[in-house]
Scaffold this active site. Structure first.
Site, PDB file in Angstrom:
ATOM      1  N   CYS A  21      91.659  88.171  74.117  1.00 52.85           N
ATOM      2  CA  CYS A  21      91.003  88.043  75.421  1.00 52.85           C
ATOM      3  C   CYS A  21      89.679  88.813  75.442  1.00 52.85           C
ATOM      4  O   CYS A  21      88.653  88.289  75.893  1.00 52.85           O
ATOM      5  CB  CYS A  21      91.924  88.554  76.524  1.00 52.85           C
ATOM      6  N   CYS A  67      99.668  89.873  80.383  1.00 60.44           N
ATOM      7  CA  CYS A  67      99.335  89.428  81.742  1.00 60.44           C
ATOM      8  C   CYS A  67      99.851  88.033  82.077  1.00 60.44           C
ATOM      9  O   CYS A  67     100.162  87.749  83.218  1.00 60.44           O
ATOM     10  CB  CYS A  67      97.832  89.518  81.986  1.00 60.44           C
TER      11      CYS A  67
END
Length: 156
Positions: A31, A130
């Protein structure tokens, strides 16, 4: 900015493929490398922003030894996140700000947040992935791959 498709491609699909290939994924690294410090950075430049800033515990400093900017550990030793940031391209380091770099303890950040009425001031620290909010990797992978995967298979 909508990076859902890119997040799926570079982070979620990579996470699934790593498990399929018997590798240990680290979606935060992916990410940071592809979303925050590539796509977001490029979008910031399009918008004529001089810098991007994130809440990572890390520092960027100029090194006379290497004659360039380098990534360094923050003062908060227990929360150091430089490991998750190693994929940042060196040439964009001068345009990144890490405002938490000089703080010695996360409790200092929480105090400032409370004093300023920020509602997440007392939020529990997140250590999970997440996109797997219940932290049930087996269920996530089973739904994603379509196989019955046990926790034992994830661990080994």
């Amino acid at each position: 900015m909508d990076f859902k498709n890119e997040f799926k491609k570079y982070v979620i699909d990579d996470f699934i493929k790593c498990y399929q290939d018997c590798k240990t994924p680290n979606p935060c690294i992916e990410c940071n490398k592809y979303i925050k410090f590539d796509l977001l950075y490029k979008k910031a430049k399009e918008l004529k922003c001089d810098y991007i800033a994130t809440g990572h515990y890390a520092k960027i400093a100029y090194s006379d030894k290497y004659d360039e900017y380098v990534l360094k550990k923050s003062n908060e030793n227990k929360k150091d996140q430089t490991y998750f940031l190693y994929g940042i391209k060196k040439e964009i380091l001068p345009q990144i700000l890490f405002p938490l770099a000089e703080f010695n303890d996360k409790s200092e950040i929480r105090k400032i947040a409370m004093e300023n009425g920020i509602i997440v001031a007392e939020k529990k620290d997140s250590q999970e992935v997440c996109f797997i909010p219940d932290n049930n990797y087996g269920k996530f992978l089973e739904n994603s791959i379509g196989k019955n995967i046990t926790r034992t298979e994830i661990l080994y």
